[in-house]
Design a protein around this motif. Structure first.
Motif, mmCIF file in Angstrom:
data_model
loop_
_atom_site.group_PDB
_atom_site.id
_atom_site.type_symbol
_atom_site.label_atom_id
_atom_site.label_comp_id
_atom_site.label_asym_id
_atom_site.label_seq_id
_atom_site.Cartn_x
_atom_site.Cartn_y
_atom_site.Cartn_z
ATOM 1 N N LEU A 1 -2.913 -77.411 92.663
ATOM 2 C CA LEU A 1 -4.306 -77.589 92.158
ATOM 3 C C LEU A 1 -5.374 -76.912 93.243
ATOM 4 C CD1 LEU A 1 -4.243 -81.148 90.514
ATOM 5 C CD2 LEU A 1 -4.082 -79.054 89.375
ATOM 6 N N VAL A 2 -5.289 -77.449 94.433
ATOM 7 C CA VAL A 2 -6.199 -76.981 95.650
ATOM 8 C C VAL A 2 -6.084 -75.569 95.804
ATOM 9 C CG1 VAL A 2 -6.649 -77.159 97.973
ATOM 10 C CG2 VAL A 2 -6.151 -79.229 96.735
ATOM 11 N N GLY A 3 -4.741 -74.994 95.760
ATOM 12 C CA GLY A 3 -4.768 -73.460 95.865
ATOM 13 C C GLY A 3 -4.859 -72.820 94.764
ATOM 14 N N HIS A 4 -5.000 -73.362 93.466
ATOM 15 C CA HIS A 4 -5.518 -72.402 92.345
ATOM 16 C C HIS A 4 -6.584 -71.464 92.563
ATOM 17 C CE1 HIS A 4 -5.866 -71.336 88.370
ATOM 18 N NE2 HIS A 4 -6.663 -71.652 88.005
ATOM 19 N N GLU A 5 -6.458 -70.144 92.149
ATOM 20 C CA GLU A 5 -7.380 -69.092 92.457
ATOM 21 C C GLU A 5 -8.181 -68.797 91.066
ATOM 22 O OE1 GLU A 5 -5.563 -65.848 94.539
ATOM 23 O OE2 GLU A 5 -4.802 -67.130 96.094
ATOM 24 N N GLY A 6 -7.836 -69.234 90.080
ATOM 25 C CA GLY A 6 -8.653 -68.890 88.744
ATOM 26 C C GLY A 6 -9.951 -69.337 88.756
ATOM 27 N N LYS A 7 -10.486 -69.475 87.438
ATOM 28 C CA LYS A 7 -11.981 -69.773 87.037
ATOM 29 C C LYS A 7 -11.945 -71.331 87.226
ATOM 30 C CE LYS A 7 -15.262 -69.843 83.505
ATOM 31 N NZ LYS A 7 -15.749 -69.236 82.056
ATOM 32 N N GLY A 8 -13.127 -71.663 87.967
ATOM 33 C CA GLY A 8 -13.189 -73.283 88.351
ATOM 34 C C GLY A 8 -12.464 -73.830 89.797
ATOM 35 N N SER A 9 -12.053 -72.944 90.204
ATOM 36 C CA SER A 9 -11.075 -73.321 91.501
ATOM 37 C C SER A 9 -12.114 -73.326 92.656
ATOM 38 C CB SER A 9 -9.937 -72.561 91.517
ATOM 39 O OG SER A 9 -10.408 -71.012 92.082
ATOM 40 N N VAL A 10 -11.745 -73.900 93.763
ATOM 41 C CA VAL A 10 -12.320 -73.783 95.106
ATOM 42 C C VAL A 10 -12.484 -72.561 95.403
ATOM 43 C CG1 VAL A 10 -12.409 -74.679 97.291
ATOM 44 C CG2 VAL A 10 -11.846 -76.388 95.536
ATOM 45 N N LEU A 11 -11.406 -71.668 95.540
ATOM 46 C CA LEU A 11 -11.496 -70.391 96.170
ATOM 47 C C LEU A 11 -12.341 -69.309 95.378
ATOM 48 C CD1 LEU A 11 -10.414 -68.309 98.281
ATOM 49 C CD2 LEU A 11 -8.664 -67.886 96.860
ATOM 50 N N SER A 12 -12.323 -69.652 93.980
ATOM 51 C CA SER A 12 -13.336 -68.791 93.095
ATOM 52 C C SER A 12 -14.762 -68.911 93.411
ATOM 53 C CB SER A 12 -12.855 -69.132 91.597
ATOM 54 O OG SER A 12 -13.967 -68.440 90.792
ATOM 55 N N PHE A 13 -15.049 -70.458 93.665
ATOM 56 C CA PHE A 13 -16.270 -70.668 93.746
ATOM 57 C C PHE A 13 -16.837 -70.199 95.221
ATOM 58 C CE2 PHE A 13 -19.657 -73.480 95.979
ATOM 59 C CZ PHE A 13 -20.486 -73.438 94.942
ATOM 60 N N LEU A 14 -15.968 -70.210 96.251
ATOM 61 C CA LEU A 14 -16.380 -69.901 97.657
ATOM 62 C C LEU A 14 -16.303 -68.274 97.568
ATOM 63 C CD1 LEU A 14 -14.239 -72.094 99.846
ATOM 64 C CD2 LEU A 14 -16.522 -72.190 99.391
ATOM 65 N N ARG A 15 -15.610 -67.584 96.860
ATOM 66 C CA ARG A 15 -15.446 -66.019 96.796
ATOM 67 C C ARG A 15 -17.056 -65.565 96.379
ATOM 68 N NH1 ARG A 15 -9.168 -64.459 95.228
ATOM 69 N NH2 ARG A 15 -8.516 -64.431 97.579
ATOM 70 N N LYS A 16 -17.227 -66.233 95.202
ATOM 71 C CA LYS A 16 -18.810 -65.953 94.699
ATOM 72 C C LYS A 16 -19.636 -66.083 95.716
ATOM 73 C CE LYS A 16 -17.367 -66.898 89.600
ATOM 74 N NZ LYS A 16 -17.705 -67.920 88.544
ATOM 75 N N LYS A 17 -19.611 -67.046 96.539
ATOM 76 C CA LYS A 17 -20.504 -67.181 97.677
ATOM 77 C C LYS A 17 -20.534 -66.177 98.712
ATOM 78 C CE LYS A 17 -22.823 -71.385 96.580
ATOM 79 N NZ LYS A 17 -24.259 -71.552 96.612
ATOM 80 N N PHE A 18 -19.267 -65.400 98.740
ATOM 81 C CA PHE A 18 -18.900 -64.452 99.797
ATOM 82 C C PHE A 18 -18.657 -65.089 101.071
ATOM 83 C CE2 PHE A 18 -21.740 -61.963 96.874
ATOM 84 C CZ PHE A 18 -20.780 -60.782 96.501
ATOM 85 N N TRP A 19 -18.080 -66.495 100.854
ATOM 86 C CA TRP A 19 -17.744 -67.418 102.250
ATOM 87 C C TRP A 19 -16.429 -67.479 102.351
ATOM 88 C CZ3 TRP A 19 -21.275 -72.455 100.622
ATOM 89 C CH2 TRP A 19 -22.510 -72.089 100.873
ATOM 90 N N ALA A 20 -15.493 -67.053 101.496
ATOM 91 C CA ALA A 20 -14.060 -67.153 101.898
ATOM 92 C C ALA A 20 -13.211 -66.201 101.276
ATOM 93 C CB ALA A 20 -13.445 -68.578 101.361
ATOM 94 N N LEU A 21 -12.246 -65.737 101.939
ATOM 95 C CA LEU A 21 -11.036 -64.827 101.599
ATOM 96 C C LEU A 21 -9.950 -65.193 100.934
ATOM 97 C CD1 LEU A 21 -11.712 -62.301 104.845
ATOM 98 C CD2 LEU A 21 -12.817 -62.026 102.485
ATOM 99 N N ALA A 22 -9.468 -66.313 101.431
ATOM 100 C CA ALA A 22 -8.161 -66.997 100.771
ATOM 101 C C ALA A 22 -8.221 -68.463 101.386
ATOM 102 C CB ALA A 22 -7.039 -66.325 101.660
#
Length: 208
Positions: A76-97
């Motif tokens: 769940l934590v590593g999910h990369e789709g819509k609504g995921s932690v990584l998706s949110f952080l990428r939109k902020k340009f804060w994270a790559l992986a």
């Protein structure tokens, strides 16, 4: 198989059984419950990379190998789709992986504790906002905790099917590595699960 069984019998039957129980260190509870571990540490890396790692020391989880709760949470934590932690952080340009989980062996999981880590590879901009990144991770975990696993059996079954497919269609491994892995499994799992205990999910138990 008959030949292999004969060889194993000849080679190993001479090793005496001392009759002692498997050692357990379960009495050493909360090994990381010290002020030193409730802190933020900054480490200068050798490579030019920004990484934020959050680590929790949990009670031992190895007895739950048929459920694999940490595998479920890391999925769940590593999910990369819509609504995921990584998706949110990428939109902020804060994270790559982002990845998280537990190796289920050795240092990360034993009879004393289980380690669960979440590691975020940050951009230069993300490094400037690493407190906010950590806050987002904790918010997501809080949401998972609040909602509970009861509504997510479909996700667990999806993970179960994926792991089963990977097990049944895995590439042939080096025989020496395979034997070494089985010997380790014999110390961890019930006899019927020696071949599958480290890979397959068997039981859905939301309370675990």
């Amino acid at each position: 198989l008959d030949t292999l069984e004969k060889w194993v019998t000849e080679i190993f039957s001479g090793i005496p059984n001392n009759g002692l129980p498997k050692p357990s260190f379960g009495h050493l509870t909360q090994p990381f419950d010290t002020p030193e571990f409730h802190k933020l540490y900054r480490v200068v890396p050798i490579r030019k990379v920004h990484s934020l790692t959050i680590t929790w020391a949990l009670p031992p989880q190895e007895q739950y190998y048929r459920v694999k709760p940490l595998h479920y949470i890391s999925w769940l934590v590593g999910h990369e789709g819509k609504g995921s932690v990584l998706s949110f952080l990428r939109k902020k340009f804060w994270a790559l992986a982002l990845y998280g989980g537990n190796g289920e062996t050795g240092f990360e999981q034993n009879s004393t504790y289980s380690i669960f880590s979440i590691s975020v590879t940050l951009t230069d901009e993300g490094y400037k906002h690493f407190y906010e990144v950590a806050h987002v991770v904790f918010q997501y975990l809080k949401m998972l905790q609040k909602r509970g696993p009861d509504q997510r059996q479909v996700i667990w079954e999806e993970i179960q099917k994926i792991e089963a497919n990977e097990f049944h269609y895995q590439e042939q491994t080096d025989p020496v590595d395979y034997v070494e892995n089985l010997c380790e499994n014999m110390q961890l799992f019930q006899k019927e699960d020696f071949l599958t205990g480290d890979q397959l999910l068997f039981e859905y138990k939301p309370e675990v």
